[in-house]
Design a protein around this motif. Structure first.
Motif, mmCIF file in Angstrom:
data_model
loop_
_atom_site.group_PDB
_atom_site.id
_atom_site.type_symbol
_atom_site.label_atom_id
_atom_site.label_comp_id
_atom_site.label_asym_id
_atom_site.label_seq_id
_atom_site.Cartn_x
_atom_site.Cartn_y
_atom_site.Cartn_z
ATOM 1 N N THR A 34 -3.476 24.982 9.843
ATOM 2 C CA THR A 34 -2.120 25.485 9.631
ATOM 3 C C THR A 34 -1.354 25.693 10.930
ATOM 4 O O THR A 34 -0.169 25.368 11.025
ATOM 5 C CB THR A 34 -2.166 26.800 8.832
ATOM 6 O OG1 THR A 34 -2.930 26.585 7.644
ATOM 7 C CG2 THR A 34 -0.779 27.257 8.454
ATOM 8 N N ALA A 66 -0.280 22.295 12.289
ATOM 9 C CA ALA A 66 0.700 21.669 11.395
ATOM 10 C C ALA A 66 2.046 22.383 11.453
ATOM 11 O O ALA A 66 3.099 21.740 11.345
ATOM 12 C CB ALA A 66 0.166 21.668 9.962
ATOM 13 N N ALA A 67 2.039 23.714 11.646
ATOM 14 C CA ALA A 67 3.296 24.465 11.753
ATOM 15 C C ALA A 67 4.073 24.029 12.990
ATOM 16 O O ALA A 67 5.305 23.900 12.952
ATOM 17 C CB ALA A 67 3.012 25.964 11.799
ATOM 18 N N PHE A 88 5.197 20.018 12.168
ATOM 19 C CA PHE A 88 6.152 19.698 11.106
ATOM 20 C C PHE A 88 7.228 20.771 10.882
ATOM 21 O O PHE A 88 8.183 20.538 10.162
ATOM 22 C CB PHE A 88 5.409 19.460 9.788
ATOM 23 C CG PHE A 88 4.396 18.359 9.857
ATOM 24 C CD1 PHE A 88 4.808 17.032 9.932
ATOM 25 C CD2 PHE A 88 3.042 18.633 9.876
ATOM 26 C CE1 PHE A 88 3.868 16.006 10.000
ATOM 27 C CE2 PHE A 88 2.101 17.625 9.946
ATOM 28 C CZ PHE A 88 2.516 16.301 10.016
ATOM 29 N N THR A 121 7.739 25.217 10.212
ATOM 30 C CA THR A 121 7.215 26.154 9.215
ATOM 31 C C THR A 121 7.882 25.988 7.854
ATOM 32 O O THR A 121 7.227 26.117 6.819
ATOM 33 C CB THR A 121 7.399 27.602 9.699
ATOM 34 O OG1 THR A 121 8.767 27.795 10.072
ATOM 35 C CG2 THR A 121 6.504 27.912 10.878
ATOM 36 N N ARG A 178 9.267 23.238 6.345
ATOM 37 C CA ARG A 178 8.783 22.057 5.625
ATOM 38 C C ARG A 178 7.346 22.256 5.145
ATOM 39 O O ARG A 178 7.004 21.917 4.013
ATOM 40 C CB ARG A 178 8.840 20.835 6.537
ATOM 41 C CG ARG A 178 10.229 20.380 6.904
ATOM 42 C CD ARG A 178 10.137 19.115 7.726
ATOM 43 N NE ARG A 178 11.273 18.963 8.613
ATOM 44 C CZ ARG A 178 11.374 18.010 9.528
ATOM 45 N NH1 ARG A 178 10.383 17.146 9.687
ATOM 46 N NH2 ARG A 178 12.436 17.925 10.290
ATOM 47 N N LEU A 179 6.526 22.783 6.034
ATOM 48 C CA LEU A 179 5.119 22.951 5.682
ATOM 49 C C LEU A 179 4.950 23.985 4.579
ATOM 50 O O LEU A 179 4.118 23.828 3.675
ATOM 51 C CB LEU A 179 4.319 23.357 6.928
ATOM 52 C CG LEU A 179 2.794 23.292 6.792
ATOM 53 C CD1 LEU A 179 2.352 21.863 6.524
ATOM 54 C CD2 LEU A 179 2.118 23.807 8.066
ATOM 55 N N TYR A 180 5.724 25.074 4.655
ATOM 56 C CA TYR A 180 5.630 26.123 3.628
ATOM 57 C C TYR A 180 6.027 25.572 2.261
ATOM 58 O O TYR A 180 5.363 25.834 1.252
ATOM 59 C CB TYR A 180 6.517 27.313 3.998
ATOM 60 C CG TYR A 180 6.271 28.531 3.139
ATOM 61 C CD1 TYR A 180 5.193 29.372 3.391
ATOM 62 C CD2 TYR A 180 7.113 28.851 2.083
ATOM 63 C CE1 TYR A 180 4.950 30.489 2.608
ATOM 64 C CE2 TYR A 180 6.889 29.964 1.293
ATOM 65 C CZ TYR A 180 5.801 30.788 1.567
ATOM 66 O OH TYR A 180 5.571 31.880 0.788
ATOM 67 N N ALA A 201 3.280 23.354 0.974
ATOM 68 C CA ALA A 201 2.158 24.148 0.462
ATOM 69 C C ALA A 201 2.473 24.713 -0.915
ATOM 70 O O ALA A 201 1.618 24.721 -1.811
ATOM 71 C CB ALA A 201 1.837 25.280 1.452
ATOM 72 N N MET A 233 -2.517 27.681 3.049
ATOM 73 C CA MET A 233 -1.479 27.651 4.079
ATOM 74 C C MET A 233 -0.385 28.692 3.851
ATOM 75 O O MET A 233 0.375 29.011 4.760
ATOM 76 C CB MET A 233 -0.848 26.251 4.134
ATOM 77 C CG MET A 233 -1.770 25.184 4.682
ATOM 78 S SD MET A 233 -0.939 23.588 4.900
ATOM 79 C CE MET A 233 -0.894 22.986 3.215
ATOM 80 N N LEU A 256 1.306 30.917 7.113
ATOM 81 C CA LEU A 256 2.669 30.435 7.343
ATOM 82 C C LEU A 256 3.686 31.533 7.036
ATOM 83 O O LEU A 256 4.677 31.706 7.757
ATOM 84 C CB LEU A 256 2.956 29.211 6.460
ATOM 85 C CG LEU A 256 2.472 27.866 6.978
ATOM 86 C CD1 LEU A 256 2.696 26.789 5.927
ATOM 87 C CD2 LEU A 256 3.186 27.486 8.271
#
Length: 523
Positions: free
Chosen positions: A73, A76-77, A80, A82, A84-86, A89, A122, A126
């Motif tokens: 995580t 990736a945070a 990409f 936070t 978009r990743l959140y 997820a 995640m 996040l």
């Protein structure tokens, strides 16, 4: 300290509270899904014609997936962003939930639970990163109190919600309920989450991933198999535990070499983070491990329904709701080292009652003790998190929260396994009933085992000619629970030791001092 943080208002403004709402929704889904499924295990046994050991993997697989994905995580945070990743997820968790509701076999359900866990793992780290950046260092204590809401709603609302959905509708709805919540959270997130820009991509630590993620999964698989196998000597226990531990230890030595390791253990040079991490780990082993057995006592010893057992646990959440907002404000004004030890004393005091439980212990006493424990819990977990994150730079928050979440997952799994093994070992010491064996395993049936089965199935109680057998069995089982709770009480008392080393003086926060971090735009 930056002018940005200095200008931060003392109270949480509307923009920050909107962001907190998104994070709390995601955390509630992730945490609720652990406790909701726990009450559905007997239903899964009937629906899929499976053993308890098989259906228990619907919980274990979810936990393993969480532990596997959490280390990724932080990287990736950064890569990409936070937001978009959140949202990704949230989407993955929601899709996994819907697929769980369509499962036709226990194997399918376990597989879909892994998919759920990959998304759910995640959400919490996040969410902590997003909220910490939004609020600034001066308000992090109050914001952590907001994030504590799902920590409370999970243990309280999970058994109540799960029991009601299963009794009133069907087991499918414990998963389908995540569909409207997940879609709502996605829309909400798109509207209110900060527009952040991904930072320049760091090289991905593939070697670290090949050691840490499989290592954590194997170690927790072995630990989770312990209650079923009842011995460390079982191949299913010691082999994955040994291999997993070797991979994790190898990663620890390796992680100081790369410039950007998968899990940044250099953060542990921060004394506050290290002390908070140790305190959090011991607390989680004791509280989460033994805490899962409180509903079991009400169900198996007192013969309560799933819904009633959930309601009896409610005083703990009510107590935490009383103190958590106060603790959040105090954490921003008073060093946590001056408050957390007293909160732990409250938990230990309430815990002590459960070391004395019997077959007819007063519900007023038990609920009062749970309320006292809740008061202590509200002043413990989030202030510890606050202490850990306050002195990290903005850039370090994602990796710091990742580190703390991994620690919590490991400690929670170890605590649950250890307490389950102790309880099962105590129960196995009950006298066996001559000539009666379990039709599935061929093992002798004990007085305690038969008595607890009779509590949940009246037809069993009606078929037993000797009523004193149930009385003896229940008394033995109650003593087994009391002895297990005693271990939890001792561990909880020991948590006070590292808590005494938490900061007792105010230290300047560096949360927003990282000049390389672009400003966050609030909508």
């Amino acid at each position: 300290m930056s002018s940005q943080s200095a200008a931060a208002p003392a109270k949480l403004d509307g923009a920050v509270l909107k962001i907190a709402g998104v994070v709390v929704l995601g955390a509630i889904m992730s945490i609720l899904d652990v406790t909701v499924v726990s009450v559905a295990l007997p239903t899964f046994q009937k629906e899929f014609n499976a053993t308890y050991a098989e259906v228990a993997w619907t919980m274990t697989a979810y936990t393993l997936a969480l532990a596997t994905v959490i280390p990724l995580t932080g990287w990736a945070a950064d890569r990409f962003g936070t937001k978009r990743l959140y949202m990704a997820a949230l989407l993955l968790f929601t899709i996994g939930s819907v697929l769980c509701a369509t499962a036709d076999s226990i194997g399918q359900l376990i597989g879909y639970r892994v998919l759920q866990g990959l998304g759910g793992g995640m959400l919490m780290p996040l969410g902590m990163t997003i909220m910490t950046r939004a609020a600034g260092p001066e308000r992090i204590g109050r914001l952590m109190a907001v994030l504590g809401i799902p920590m409370l709603l999970g243990p309280i609302g999970g058994p109540i919600l799960g029991g009601w959905l299963i009794d009133s509708y069907s087991w499918h709805w414990i998963f389908l309920i995540n569909l409207p919540i997940g879609l709502g959270a996605l829309i909400y997130a798109q509207i209110v989450l900060p527009a952040d820009r991904p930072e320049p991509s760091e090289s991905f630590d593939f070697i670290g991933m090949l050691m840490l993620s499989p290592g954590l999964a194997l170690f927790l698989y072995g630990v989770s198999s312990l209650p079923e196998e009842q011995t460390l000597a079982a191949n299913k226990v010691w082999i994955p535990m040994l291999v997993g531990a070797a991979l994790v230890i190898g990663f620890i030595f390796y992680s100081f070499k790369p410039v950007h390791p998968l899990l940044d253990l250099r953060l542990l040079r921060n004394r506050n983070l290290t002390v908070a991490a140790i305190t959090l780990a011991v607390f989680t082993v004791a509280f989460m491990g033994a805490g899962l057995l409180f509903p079991s006592y009400f169900l198996q010893i007192r013969g309560e329904s799933t819904l009633h057992a959930g309601l009896l646990m409610a005083p703990q959440g009510i107590g935490a709701m009383v103190t958590m907002p106060i603790a959040g404000v105090l954490a921003d004004k008073i060093p946590v080292g001056r408050t957390v030890p007293f909160a732990l004393l409250l938990i230990a005091g309430g815990f002590y009652t459960f070391t004395q439980v019997g077959t007819d212990t007063s519900y007023l006493l038990l609920c009062g003790s749970l309320f006292v424990m809740g008061l202590g819990m509200g002043g413990t977990m989030m202030p510890i998190m606050t202490s850990a994150l306050r002195t990290l730079t903005n850039h370090e928050v994602a990796r710091g929260s990742t580190l703390l979440n991994i620690l919590q997952q490991i400690a929670g799994s170890v605590g649950s396994a250890v307490m389950s093994v102790i309880l099962t070992s105590e129960l196995n010491g009950s006298p066996a009933i001559p000539g009666v064996t379990n039709p599935e395993t061929g093992a002798p049936v004990t007085e305690a085992g038969l008595a607890m089965a009779a509590q949940s199935d009246p037809s069993i109680a009606a078929s037993i000619p000797d009523p004193t057998l149930i009385e003896r069995g229940l008394q033995f089982a109650a003593d087994a629970f009391a002895n297990t709770f005693t271990v939890g009480f001792v561990l909880m008392a020991l948590t006070i030791v590292p808590a005494l080393f938490l900061p007792r003086k105010h230290e300047e926060s560096h949360l927003l001092d990282d000049e390389n971090v672009p400003p966050v735009v609030l909508h």
